[in-house]
Enzyme design. Structure first.
Site, mmCIF file in Angstrom:
data_model
loop_
_atom_site.group_PDB
_atom_site.id
_atom_site.type_symbol
_atom_site.label_atom_id
_atom_site.label_comp_id
_atom_site.label_asym_id
_atom_site.label_seq_id
_atom_site.Cartn_x
_atom_site.Cartn_y
_atom_site.Cartn_z
ATOM 1 C CG ASP A 9 -1.953 -1.138 1.142
ATOM 2 O OD1 ASP A 9 -2.364 -1.512 0.027
ATOM 3 O OD2 ASP A 9 -2.329 -1.664 2.210
ATOM 4 C CE LYS A 31 -4.112 -6.640 0.747
ATOM 5 N NZ LYS A 31 -4.785 -5.361 0.549
ATOM 6 C CE LYS A 60 -10.681 -4.691 1.545
ATOM 7 N NZ LYS A 60 -9.332 -4.186 1.199
ATOM 8 C CB VAL A 61 -15.095 -6.319 -7.055
ATOM 9 C CG1 VAL A 61 -16.103 -6.054 -8.154
ATOM 10 C CG2 VAL A 61 -13.664 -6.278 -7.595
ATOM 11 C CB ALA A 62 -18.758 -3.622 -3.628
ATOM 12 C CB ILE A 64 -24.699 -4.319 -11.191
ATOM 13 C CG1 ILE A 64 -23.915 -3.598 -12.303
ATOM 14 C CG2 ILE A 64 -25.582 -3.354 -10.402
ATOM 15 C CD1 ILE A 64 -24.797 -3.065 -13.423
ATOM 16 C CB ALA A 173 0.257 -1.902 11.262
HETATM 17 O O1 O7E Z 1 -2.530 -3.105 8.425
HETATM 18 P P1 O7E Z 1 -1.530 -3.414 7.364
HETATM 19 O O2 O7E Z 1 -0.663 -2.246 7.018
HETATM 20 O O3 O7E Z 1 -0.759 -4.666 7.639
HETATM 21 O O4 O7E Z 1 -2.339 -3.678 6.003
HETATM 22 C C1 O7E Z 1 -3.358 -4.611 5.944
HETATM 23 C C2 O7E Z 1 -3.827 -4.766 4.514
HETATM 24 O O5 O7E Z 1 -4.899 -5.679 4.496
HETATM 25 C C3 O7E Z 1 -4.347 -3.481 3.878
HETATM 26 O O6 O7E Z 1 -4.073 -3.549 2.493
HETATM 27 C C4 O7E Z 1 -5.834 -3.553 4.113
HETATM 28 O O7 O7E Z 1 -6.552 -2.869 3.114
HETATM 29 C C5 O7E Z 1 -6.075 -5.052 4.011
HETATM 30 N N1 O7E Z 1 -7.221 -5.567 4.775
HETATM 31 C C6 O7E Z 1 -7.339 -5.363 6.113
HETATM 32 O O8 O7E Z 1 -6.466 -4.768 6.756
HETATM 33 N N2 O7E Z 1 -8.443 -5.822 6.767
HETATM 34 C C7 O7E Z 1 -9.434 -6.511 6.154
HETATM 35 O O9 O7E Z 1 -10.377 -6.928 6.803
HETATM 36 C C8 O7E Z 1 -9.308 -6.772 4.783
HETATM 37 C C9 O7E Z 1 -8.172 -6.331 4.124
HETATM 38 C C10 O7E Z 1 -7.963 -6.781 2.814
HETATM 39 O O10 O7E Z 1 -6.893 -6.912 2.314
HETATM 40 O O11 O7E Z 1 -9.037 -7.174 2.168
HETATM 41 C C11 O7E Z 1 -8.851 -7.930 1.085
HETATM 42 C C12 O7E Z 1 -7.805 -8.945 1.315
#
Ligand code: O7E
Length: 212
Positions: A9, A31, A60-62, A64, A173
């Protein structure tokens, strides 16, 4: 034993390529999501392809069904190996995403329960369990479940069984440890604790060892 997925990210191509290259050999997948793709464009997938590990698009596609299929076309056309979708738009929207992923030779993961505290408002409990059942019925490849609530991830594992994968964010984190969930999941997702580390490779190595 769980794989290690880096949540990349960061903003901009230079930083993304720097972190990915630094972590070479320590990751099982990368990712990517809105922060990176909005700052670089989907061409970043080709730039990261040198890592020779799967790139998973967390959009996180959402939407139709038709729009979901169009999003999948772009994601897999850009070279991604997988996509992450929400399920709360309903079974037809979910089926469109799963089917389009498979038509393009990719995999589709479904967010069931999220890791942050606010997930308890909607994206948890019975709603999460319904979405896990829906993901299984749709033929999805796996689900997303929280490392921050291992007991919930264990419950969701019970619903989907062993033929689907679970990837689990919240390690680092957000406070969870690899040891909290590794027995329930196929992969842990770690972002800031790796890409903000002074030595991302060493941080990734430690998470990978602890996830094994
Ligand atoms: O907290 P971090 O920096 O370790 O990042 C966590 C990553 O996982 C970040 O990209 C965030 O968007 C994702 N994530 C969550 O933190 N919690 C969730 O419930 C879902 C996701 C996620 O990745 O969803 C799709 C996999």
């Amino acid at each position: 034993m769980a794989d290690l997925l880096l949540a990349l990210d960061v903003k901009g191509k230079a930083e993304a390529v720097r972190v990915a290259a630094a972590c070479a050999g320590e990751l099982d997948a990368i990712k990517i999501g809105y922060p990176l793709v909005l700052s670089t464009g989907l061409g970043i997938v080709k730039d990261l392809a040198k890592s020779e590990i799967p790139i998973i698009a967390d959009f996180k596609v959402a939407d139709i069904p038709n729009t979901n299929s169009l999003i999948c076309e772009e994601v897999f056309g850009a070279g991604c190996a997988g996509i992450i979708t929400h399920a709360f738009c309903g079974s037809d929207s979910l089926a469109a995403c799963v089917d389009a992923s498979h038509d393009h030779g990719g995999v589709c993961f479904v967010v069931c329960e999220m890791s942050h505290p606010g997930a308890l408002d909607f994206l948890s409990g019975e709603n999460a369990e319904r979405m896990a059942r829906m993901a299984k019925a749709a033929g999805a490849d796996g689900i997303i479940a929280p490392a921050t609530r291992p007991e919930r991830t264990a419950t969701l594992r019970g619903i989907i069984g062993s033929s689907m994968k679970i990837y689990s964010p919240g390690v680092g984190a957000q406070g969870a440890q690899p040891e909290d969930v590794k027995k329930y999941v196929d992969g842990i997702i770690v972002g800031r604790a790796i890409y903000e580390a002074a030595d991302p490779k060493a941080a990734a190595h430690e998470f990978r060892v602890r996830a094994r």
